[in-house]
Design a protein around this motif. Structure first.
Motif, PDB file in Angstrom:
ATOM      1  N   ASN A  65       2.929   8.711 -10.699  1.00 47.19           N
ATOM      2  CA  ASN A  65       3.954   7.676 -10.651  1.00 47.19           C
ATOM      3  C   ASN A  65       3.776   6.796  -9.405  1.00 47.19           C
ATOM      4  N   ILE A  66       4.550   5.722  -9.367  1.00 50.94           N
ATOM      5  CA  ILE A  66       4.392   4.734  -8.302  1.00 50.94           C
ATOM      6  C   ILE A  66       4.682   5.343  -6.935  1.00 50.94           C
ATOM      7  N   GLU A  67       5.725   6.155  -6.858  1.00 50.00           N
ATOM      8  CA  GLU A  67       6.097   6.763  -5.574  1.00 50.00           C
ATOM      9  C   GLU A  67       4.952   7.560  -4.978  1.00 50.00           C
ATOM     10  N   SER A  68       4.332   8.403  -5.773  1.00 44.46           N
ATOM     11  CA  SER A  68       3.278   9.264  -5.244  1.00 44.46           C
ATOM     12  C   SER A  68       2.082   8.457  -4.763  1.00 44.46           C
ATOM     13  N   GLN A  69       1.806   7.318  -5.410  1.00 44.28           N
ATOM     14  CA  GLN A  69       0.640   6.523  -5.036  1.00 44.28           C
ATOM     15  C   GLN A  69       0.892   5.695  -3.782  1.00 44.28           C
ATOM     16  N   VAL A  70       2.119   5.206  -3.605  1.00 41.82           N
ATOM     17  CA  VAL A  70       2.438   4.455  -2.388  1.00 41.82           C
ATOM     18  C   VAL A  70       2.560   5.410  -1.205  1.00 41.82           C
TER      19      VAL A  70
ATOM     20  N   VAL B 144      -0.704   6.857   0.872  1.00 36.48           N
ATOM     21  CA  VAL B 144      -1.279   6.155   2.023  1.00 36.48           C
ATOM     22  C   VAL B 144      -0.638   6.634   3.316  1.00 36.48           C
ATOM     23  N   LEU B 145       0.679   6.773   3.299  1.00 36.79           N
ATOM     24  CA  LEU B 145       1.394   7.250   4.488  1.00 36.79           C
ATOM     25  C   LEU B 145       1.063   8.708   4.786  1.00 36.79           C
ATOM     26  N   ARG B 146       0.884   9.487   3.744  1.00 37.20           N
ATOM     27  CA  ARG B 146       0.573  10.903   3.940  1.00 37.20           C
ATOM     28  C   ARG B 146      -0.773  11.064   4.650  1.00 37.20           C
ATOM     29  N   PHE B 147      -1.686  10.150   4.363  1.00 41.10           N
ATOM     30  CA  PHE B 147      -3.027  10.233   4.942  1.00 41.10           C
ATOM     31  C   PHE B 147      -3.077   9.619   6.343  1.00 41.10           C
TER      32      PHE B 147
ATOM     33  N   GLU C 292      11.332   7.030   2.098  1.00 42.29           N
ATOM     34  CA  GLU C 292      12.213   5.936   2.523  1.00 42.29           C
ATOM     35  C   GLU C 292      11.401   4.706   2.908  1.00 42.29           C
ATOM     36  N   THR C 293      10.283   4.910   3.595  1.00 46.86           N
ATOM     37  CA  THR C 293       9.411   3.801   3.997  1.00 46.86           C
ATOM     38  C   THR C 293       8.805   3.119   2.770  1.00 46.86           C
ATOM     39  N   ALA C 294       8.374   3.922   1.802  1.00 43.69           N
ATOM     40  CA  ALA C 294       7.797   3.369   0.575  1.00 43.69           C
ATOM     41  C   ALA C 294       8.841   2.557  -0.191  1.00 43.69           C
ATOM     42  N   LEU C 295      10.049   3.083  -0.276  1.00 35.06           N
ATOM     43  CA  LEU C 295      11.126   2.380  -0.973  1.00 35.06           C
ATOM     44  C   LEU C 295      11.433   1.043  -0.298  1.00 35.06           C
ATOM     45  N   GLU C 296      11.503   1.044   1.015  1.00 38.59           N
ATOM     46  CA  GLU C 296      11.794  -0.178   1.766  1.00 38.59           C
ATOM     47  C   GLU C 296      10.683  -1.205   1.578  1.00 38.59           C
ATOM     48  N   MET C 297       9.442  -0.744   1.515  1.00 32.32           N
ATOM     49  CA  MET C 297       8.313  -1.662   1.336  1.00 32.32           C
ATOM     50  C   MET C 297       8.337  -2.290  -0.049  1.00 32.32           C
ATOM     51  N   LEU C 298       8.688  -1.516  -1.064  1.00 32.91           N
ATOM     52  CA  LEU C 298       8.786  -2.075  -2.418  1.00 32.91           C
ATOM     53  C   LEU C 298       9.868  -3.151  -2.479  1.00 32.91           C
ATOM     54  N   LYS C 299      10.951  -2.934  -1.761  1.00 34.47           N
ATOM     55  CA  LYS C 299      12.010  -3.946  -1.724  1.00 34.47           C
ATOM     56  C   LYS C 299      11.531  -5.218  -1.029  1.00 34.47           C
TER      57      LYS C 299
ATOM     58  N   ALA D 131       2.296  -3.977  -1.603  1.00 34.84           N
ATOM     59  CA  ALA D 131       3.113  -3.060  -0.809  1.00 34.84           C
ATOM     60  C   ALA D 131       2.274  -1.897  -0.277  1.00 34.84           C
ATOM     61  N   THR D 132       1.431  -1.346  -1.126  1.00 31.54           N
ATOM     62  CA  THR D 132       0.575  -0.227  -0.728  1.00 31.54           C
ATOM     63  C   THR D 132      -0.412  -0.648   0.360  1.00 31.54           C
TER      64      THR D 132
END
Length: 328
Positions: A110-115, A118-121, A132-139, A168-169
């Motif tokens: 899903n989109i969450e896991s793919q965005v 990058v942060l996990r790495f 939370e960071t991924a959600l804010e970036m999508l917005k 966003a990613t």
């Protein structure tokens, strides 16, 4: 201030069992900090290969860098980095938006896991902070109902939405350099305009330099500060965007501009440059554009011209300028 990225004398080779061909040759480019640099040309001119060499993503074999340097941030040659060191830069300091968002995203996640990946790495954030960071970036990139979109899969979303997710990613780690490879090709005209406006806005917000790779001179005019015109694996003209459009020097660039301007002429047919880009194994001995050029000289067929500065900041690879002629 030093350039963010310097490409020096870059050659890329295509190797087969019998021989090797230069598909990109003698590329010398500088991208400034916070600058948008355009690379334009027909398909097969070496634009994407140059970008892939910056990212360390050339398929080797059959492709390899024959010679050259790619100096990033004045501190390292990307071509000499180990795979581990390059992975630490790729995605964090240099990001890329690929041509086809549908194929660039994994359909199984899903989109969450793919965005978040990058942060996990590239970050030390906790799991809830990454989400939370991924959600804010999508917005920030204009994704509506971002919370529910995070749980959806690529096949459930439109091309425009997927491209926003790719942006966003690419920007979530605030990279110094963003490479956009034909970012609007698969989108309709209305969505193209929205994506370009978004990229301009985000570039200014994040102080990111951008390499915009495209075949569309309209995109170049709207987004770029400086531009290199590629043909046959070489830079044939380089200038700031205003000079390129108003003081065009190379016959190939003239042809590209004529093809665009003919779109609005109802009294004439659509113009296209005759012929096709030569393949790597059949490059002409002289100027690579000579066989398609209506202004060629005898010397063009036998001797390759160099890339010379015809005025301050404006370079052209053409015998018309080396011999003091005018394109008119």
């Amino acid at each position: 201030m030093s350039a963010l990225l310097q490409i020096k004398d870059l050659d890329i080779e295509l190797r087969t069992q019998k021989s090797a061909y230069k598909v990109v040759e003698d590329i010398n480019i500088e991208i400034g900090r916070k600058q948008t640099y355009g690379i334009v040309g027909e398909s097969g001119c070496g634009k994407s290969l140059t970008a892939m060499s910056i990212m360390g993503l050339l398929s080797n074999p059959p492709l390899r860098v024959g010679r050259g340097e790619i100096i990033f941030d004045g501190r390292c040659d990307l071509l000499k980095l180990t795979g581990e060191k390059m992975r630490k830069i790729r995605g964090k300091e240099i990001s890329m938006i690929f041509q086809e968002p549908m194929t660039a995203l994994d359909p199984l996640f899903n989109i969450e896991s793919q965005v978040v990946e990058v942060l996990r790495f590239h970050s030390n954030l906790r799991e809830n902070e990454m989400k939370e960071t991924a959600l804010e970036m999508l917005k920030k990139v204009g994704i509506p109902r971002a919370e529910s979109i995070m749980k959806e899969y690529p096949h459930q979303l439109s091309g425009g939405m997927l491209q926003r997710i790719m942006i966003a990613t690419a920007l979530i780690c605030n990279p110094k350099l963003l490479i956009a490879d034909e970012p609007t090709t698969a989108l309709d005209v209305t969505i193209q305009a929205q994506i370009l406006d978004l990229m301009n806005e985000l570039k200014n917000s994040y102080d990111t330099s951008v390499i915009m790779i495209t075949h569309d001179l309209g995109v170049i005019a709207e987004t770029c500060d400086r531009v290199a015109v590629f043909y046959g694996g070489q830079v044939v003209e380089e200038a700031d965007v205003v000079t390129l459009f108003h003081n065009t020097a190379h016959p190939y660039t003239f042809g590209l501009l004529k093809a665009v301007t003919s779109l609005g002429d109802k009294n004439k047919g659509l113009y296209s440059i005759p012929g096709v880009v030569p393949s790597a194994d059949k490059m002409p001995k002289g100027c690579r554009f000579a066989e398609r050029c209506g202004k060629r000289l005898d010397i063009c067929m036998d001797t390759a011209p160099g890339l010379i500065e015809i005025e301050e900041g404006h370079k052209c690879r053409c015998w018309l300028h080396e011999r003091g002629y005018s394109n008119g």
